[in-house]
Design an enzyme around this catalytic site. Sequence first.
Site, mmCIF file in Angstrom:
data_model
loop_
_atom_site.group_PDB
_atom_site.id
_atom_site.type_symbol
_atom_site.label_atom_id
_atom_site.label_comp_id
_atom_site.label_asym_id
_atom_site.label_seq_id
_atom_site.Cartn_x
_atom_site.Cartn_y
_atom_site.Cartn_z
ATOM 1 N N ARG A 1 47.899 57.232 17.163
ATOM 2 C CA ARG A 1 47.277 57.853 16.001
ATOM 3 C C ARG A 1 48.009 59.150 15.688
ATOM 4 N NH1 ARG A 1 45.472 53.553 15.450
ATOM 5 N NH2 ARG A 1 43.286 52.882 15.220
ATOM 6 N N GLU B 1 48.991 60.412 6.717
ATOM 7 C CA GLU B 1 49.695 59.145 6.626
ATOM 8 C C GLU B 1 49.523 58.557 5.229
ATOM 9 O OE1 GLU B 1 49.815 56.536 10.233
ATOM 10 O OE2 GLU B 1 48.808 55.162 8.847
ATOM 11 N N HIS C 1 53.671 52.452 9.700
ATOM 12 C CA HIS C 1 52.512 51.906 10.421
ATOM 13 C C HIS C 1 52.622 50.377 10.544
ATOM 14 C CE1 HIS C 1 48.118 53.032 11.470
ATOM 15 N NE2 HIS C 1 48.476 51.961 12.152
#
Length: 337
Positions: free
Chosen positions: A248, A276, A295
């Site tokens: 994360r 993000e 991601h």
Amino acid sequence: MTRRPETLLVMGHDTMRLQFGEAELQRLRATARLGEPLCTDELASARVRARLAEVEVLITSWGCPPLDDAVLRAAPNLRAVLHAAGSVRDHVGAAVFDRGVRVTTAADANAEPVAQYTLGAILWAFKKVPFLAADARKFREDWRYRDQRGELSGRDRTVVLVGFSRVGRRVAALLRQLDIARVLVVDPVVDAGEILAAGAEPAGLAEALPQADVLSLHAPSLPETRHMISAAELAALPPGAVLINTARGALVDTAALERACEADGLHAVLDVTEPEPLPAGSPLYDLPNVVLTPHIAGSLGSETRRMSAEAIGELERYAAGLPPRAPVTRHSLAVQA
């Protein structure tokens, strides 16, 4: 005799099409009663509330709305929430556990591609492959750049894993099979014996950081882990170390990371960031010692069907009166992603 519980899929419609093809739907039909709608991405309309009144099982995935008090009141027969993805944190809260609803996760299946991505990143990090590839675009035929990124060896290196999670355990096992690196594990909530049994060494963060050729993060995003890797931790890494984050973004202080990478002593492979995506002006985009991926380490495309299979397997176990294979409890949710 196995029952066929009334079941509703709750997720984004694109997610449903991605994760549930004809083979998966056939398994569902063999185990459960499926009404209309078969799948929904909202739980507030009159049509869906009428369906909720009948439902015993929800199979959830990305795009599931929160299962709040209003939803639970509309679903008096709900007995199981079976998640066909990783974390249930965004849609399962205290109200679900207060009701005594069974909750499961497919996080084990999702951990597989993340561990594979991480292993690939570690192996390339040993020889600085992605960073030298970026250097090649600048220096071209002048190969003297090869000596500017520190030792380029895949032997006798030290990998520090922060978090002995589902992914962290798999990465440790993969490295043990290759027998090419010493592995230190930082995880204060895991018994040291478990770490030793996996062929790794337990360590504290302050002790481990100065030894890390590669620092790979696998901890959950919790208030107490926010920015656990900040300026002091980054400064403790040896020159030429590589930070890998597939967990994360909030585990790392982005401003501190930008400063450390701009100084060119630290290398980074970042599949997750905070925020993000990063803003367009972030210096991390332009640094040759930083690799950014959008991601992608977790399940994508056909990989997501492994999570569907896990959720359907949990449904089959529920219908047969068997205990869950991968339960989520109030306690485990407090310490996991």
